[in-house]
Scaffold this active site. Structure first.
Site, short mmCIF file in Angstrom:
data_model
loop_
_atom_site.label_atom_id
_atom_site.label_comp_id
_atom_site.label_asym_id
_atom_site.label_seq_id
_atom_site.Cartn_x
_atom_site.Cartn_y
_atom_site.Cartn_z
N LYS A 59 -2.56 0.96 4.30
CA LYS A 59 -2.85 1.89 3.19
C LYS A 59 -3.00 1.14 1.87
CE LYS A 59 -0.50 5.83 5.34
NZ LYS A 59 0.09 5.14 6.52
N ARG A 60 -3.79 0.07 1.88
CA ARG A 60 -3.97 -0.73 0.69
C ARG A 60 -4.98 -0.09 -0.26
NH1 ARG A 60 0.33 -2.62 2.26
NH2 ARG A 60 0.64 -4.82 2.74
#
Length: 313
Positions: free
Chosen positions: A97-98
């Protein structure tokens, strides 16, 4: 060159069915398996899941935070798990979830998508809430290396609505989906040369896919590309209320929430009625609760796969 992620995912889903198994080494699950909450326990847990899922699941999705929690030793375990998955021929989706800007986003992209990175996965999850175009370094590098991205769009956690639902029928989530559709459209083929593969091959509703440069295409007007989205399996009401149409998306849909989180295969079929062949359903606790026995894990994976095939094909 590596075949694009969309094509590889289509092949995997045709061969094994539309199941992604989450590798979520929560302390409680480690304890239930009789393992210590340390790097050694983490490694035994994770590599057992890879062993069970090989040849029986389309993809594996390690939850990166649960490896990071163990520091450098945990990340070293994750590197080995990603290598195990590659050696076993099962696709990996790093659930990181960057999302950031500029050189920081470029560094995240290199970490998860560059060929020479020890953490390189077949795909990575991304958060677009600093603006979709802030993800450009990852989107471009994924295309360059034949890897994929899954962009958070419409999640099932209650807090998500405070951002994603804003705007009603012109919602933030809808704008993210529109941006992903445009991203896939930029990779659309301009010729008819292709070798075909199938999502849901052998079924009446399977989508015929062909590898053409950067994408996999289907017989309809919308290509199935390597830029996907994350949409919760329980958000059917929100899709209707926000008037979101998933058919133009052109990419795979990673759908967490199947199994222990409450969504059954029937729910997935209803929520994603018009795009069922594009859905990759994720199950974590529902599968992992059957460990540590490899045979029991494998049986649970097969049962889930059979159920999903029956409802999504």
């Amino acid at each position: 060159m590596r075949e694009p992620f969309g094509a590889r995912l289509a092949t995997a889903m045709a061969a094994t069915g539309p199941l992604c198994v989450g590798i979520d080494p929560h302390p409680a699950l480690l304890d239930a398996w009789g393992l210590p909450d340390d790097a050694a326990g983490l490694e035994r847990f994770s590599r057992t899941v890879v062993e069970a899922a090989a040849e029986h699941a389309a993809a594996l999705k390690p939850q990166v935070a649960l490896f990071e929690a163990h520091g450098a030793a945990g990340l070293a375990v994750l590197e080995r798990v990603l290598r195990d998955a590659a050696d076993a021929g099962v696709l990996s989706i790093a659930d990181a979830k960057r999302g950031d800007i500029g050189s920081t986003m470029a560094a995240y992209a290199r970490a998860w998508l560059a060929d020479d990175s020890p953490l390189a996965a077949d795909a990575v999850t991304l958060s677009p809430y600093l603006g979709f175009e802030s993800l450009r370094p990852a989107l471009d590098l994924a295309r360059e290396t034949g890897r994929g991205t899954f962009v958070l769009a419409l999640t099932s956690n209650p807090e998500g609505a405070a951002v994603q639902h804003v705007g009603g029928t012109r919602s933030v989530a809808g704008s993210v989906l529109d941006a992903v559709a445009r991203e896939n459209a930029t990779s659309a083929p301009h010729d008819d040369a292709a070798a075909s593969s199938h999502v849901g091959a052998g079924t009446a509703h399977g989508v015929s896919c062909a590898h053409r440069d950067e994408i996999v295409t289907s017989p309809g007007p919308t290509p199935l590309g390597s830029c996907g989205v994350v949409i919760g399996a329980t958000v059917g009401e929100a899709l209707h209320r926000l008037k979101i149409d998933l058919e133009p998306l052109g990419g795979p849909i990673l759908a967490p929430g199947y199994g222990a989180q409450g969504a059954g295969a029937e729910d997935l079929a209803a929520v994603f009625e018009h795009v069922r062949p594009a859905v990759l359903a994720n199950s974590s606790r529902g599968i992992l609760a059957h460990g540590p026995d490899v045979t029991a894990l494998r049986d649970a994976i097969r049962a889930s796969t059979d159920e999903l095939r029956a409802h999504l094909s």
